[in-house]
Design a protein around this motif. Sequence first.
Motif, PDB file in Angstrom:
ATOM      1  N   GLY A   9       0.824  -1.204   0.000  1.00  0.00           N
ATOM      2  CA  GLY A   9       0.000   0.000   0.000  1.00  0.00           C
ATOM      3  C   GLY A   9       0.857   1.252   0.000  1.00  0.00           C
ATOM      4  N   GLY A  10       0.187   2.404  -0.089  1.00  0.00           N
ATOM      5  CA  GLY A  10       0.920   3.658  -0.055  1.00  0.00           C
ATOM      6  C   GLY A  10       0.160   4.785  -0.707  1.00  0.00           C
ATOM      7  N   LEU A  11       0.884   5.855  -0.991  1.00  0.00           N
ATOM      8  CA  LEU A  11       0.330   7.051  -1.610  1.00  0.00           C
ATOM      9  C   LEU A  11       0.700   7.069  -3.083  1.00  0.00           C
ATOM     10  N   VAL A  12      -0.279   7.331  -3.925  1.00  0.00           N
ATOM     11  CA  VAL A  12      -0.034   7.380  -5.365  1.00  0.00           C
ATOM     12  C   VAL A  12      -0.890   8.493  -5.965  1.00  0.00           C
ATOM     13  N   GLN A  13      -0.405   9.076  -7.036  1.00  0.00           N
ATOM     14  CA  GLN A  13      -1.153  10.127  -7.714  1.00  0.00           C
ATOM     15  C   GLN A  13      -2.254   9.535  -8.583  1.00  0.00           C
ATOM     16  N   PRO A  14      -3.310  10.289  -8.835  1.00  0.00           N
ATOM     17  CA  PRO A  14      -4.357   9.809  -9.755  1.00  0.00           C
ATOM     18  C   PRO A  14      -3.764   9.394 -11.095  1.00  0.00           C
ATOM     19  N   GLY A  15      -4.237   8.266 -11.585  1.00  0.00           N
ATOM     20  CA  GLY A  15      -3.706   7.712 -12.825  1.00  0.00           C
ATOM     21  C   GLY A  15      -2.549   6.761 -12.626  1.00  0.00           C
ATOM     22  N   GLY A  16      -2.042   6.697 -11.423  1.00  0.00           N
ATOM     23  CA  GLY A  16      -0.888   5.845 -11.132  1.00  0.00           C
ATOM     24  C   GLY A  16      -1.268   4.403 -10.874  1.00  0.00           C
ATOM     25  N   SER A  17      -0.264   3.623 -10.497  1.00  0.00           N
ATOM     26  CA  SER A  17      -0.443   2.190 -10.268  1.00  0.00           C
ATOM     27  C   SER A  17       0.171   1.780  -8.942  1.00  0.00           C
ATOM     28  N   LEU A  18      -0.389   0.720  -8.378  1.00  0.00           N
ATOM     29  CA  LEU A  18       0.156   0.091  -7.180  1.00  0.00           C
ATOM     30  C   LEU A  18      -0.086  -1.403  -7.292  1.00  0.00           C
ATOM     31  N   ARG A  19       0.763  -2.159  -6.597  1.00  0.00           N
ATOM     32  CA  ARG A  19       0.597  -3.606  -6.537  1.00  0.00           C
ATOM     33  C   ARG A  19       0.562  -4.033  -5.076  1.00  0.00           C
ATOM     34  N   LEU A  20      -0.539  -4.676  -4.705  1.00  0.00           N
ATOM     35  CA  LEU A  20      -0.677  -5.216  -3.356  1.00  0.00           C
ATOM     36  C   LEU A  20      -0.384  -6.709  -3.381  1.00  0.00           C
ATOM     37  N   SER A  21       0.215  -7.178  -2.289  1.00  0.00           N
ATOM     38  CA  SER A  21       0.490  -8.602  -2.148  1.00  0.00           C
ATOM     39  C   SER A  21       0.001  -9.082  -0.790  1.00  0.00           C
ATOM     40  N   PHE A  29      -5.878 -27.138   5.303  1.00  0.00           N
ATOM     41  CA  PHE A  29      -5.890 -28.161   4.266  1.00  0.00           C
ATOM     42  C   PHE A  29      -5.749 -27.532   2.887  1.00  0.00           C
ATOM     43  N   THR A  30      -6.579 -26.528   2.632  1.00  0.00           N
ATOM     44  CA  THR A  30      -6.506 -25.850   1.350  1.00  0.00           C
ATOM     45  C   THR A  30      -7.131 -24.460   1.453  1.00  0.00           C
ATOM     46  N   ILE A  31      -6.674 -23.594   0.582  1.00  0.00           N
ATOM     47  CA  ILE A  31      -7.296 -22.277   0.448  1.00  0.00           C
ATOM     48  C   ILE A  31      -8.258 -22.342  -0.729  1.00  0.00           C
ATOM     49  N   ASN A  32      -9.525 -22.144  -0.441  1.00  0.00           N
ATOM     50  CA  ASN A  32     -10.534 -22.244  -1.482  1.00  0.00           C
ATOM     51  C   ASN A  32     -10.580 -20.998  -2.360  1.00  0.00           C
ATOM     52  N   ALA A  33     -10.388 -19.844  -1.741  1.00  0.00           N
ATOM     53  CA  ALA A  33     -10.428 -18.582  -2.470  1.00  0.00           C
ATOM     54  C   ALA A  33      -9.612 -17.539  -1.721  1.00  0.00           C
ATOM     55  N   MET A  34      -9.034 -16.638  -2.469  1.00  0.00           N
ATOM     56  CA  MET A  34      -8.310 -15.503  -1.882  1.00  0.00           C
ATOM     57  C   MET A  34      -8.687 -14.262  -2.642  1.00  0.00           C
ATOM     58  N   ALA A  73       1.164 -22.230  -5.200  1.00  0.00           N
ATOM     59  CA  ALA A  73       2.310 -22.901  -4.580  1.00  0.00           C
ATOM     60  C   ALA A  73       2.853 -22.093  -3.406  1.00  0.00           C
ATOM     61  N   LYS A  74       2.728 -20.768  -3.493  1.00  0.00           N
ATOM     62  CA  LYS A  74       3.255 -19.893  -2.442  1.00  0.00           C
ATOM     63  C   LYS A  74       2.163 -19.349  -1.529  1.00  0.00           C
ATOM     64  N   ASN A  75       0.918 -19.734  -1.796  1.00  0.00           N
ATOM     65  CA  ASN A  75      -0.216 -19.231  -1.001  1.00  0.00           C
ATOM     66  C   ASN A  75      -0.233 -17.710  -0.953  1.00  0.00           C
TER      67      ASN A  75
END
Length: 119
Positions: A9-21, A29-34, A73-75
């Motif tokens: 997360g963070g601060l970004v200007q309008p029109g910009g991009s960010l990537r969340l992980s 046992f398993t992750i059905n959805a994330m 594989a990395k959850n």
Amino acid sequence: QVQLVESGGGLVQPGGSLRLSCAASGSFFTINAMGWYRQAPGKQRVLVALTSSDSTVYGDSVEGRFTISRDNAKNTVHLQMTSLEPDDTAVYYCNAHVTAYLGTRHDYWGQGTQVTVSS
């Protein structure tokens, strides 16, 4: 128990991009959805994007601008956000729907990461 740790997360200007992980760890046992939800000040928490082995869904306001991807594989799950707008400002929460070894199903949430879109 499952722990979800978010980053990006963070601060970004309008029109910009960010990537969340988000990375999941713990015993399950398993992750059905994330996926991702967000909550703006004074508003309810709403769906941003959710992915499972069967389908991927996006909130109406982000479809075409945001892309969710998952590494089983990395959850981990990622949210690539482009063409960000001030209305995208919110706390973003990672969510995992998990099946435990006993067969019960549970929802888990991360602590949230702030995304602010402002000039």
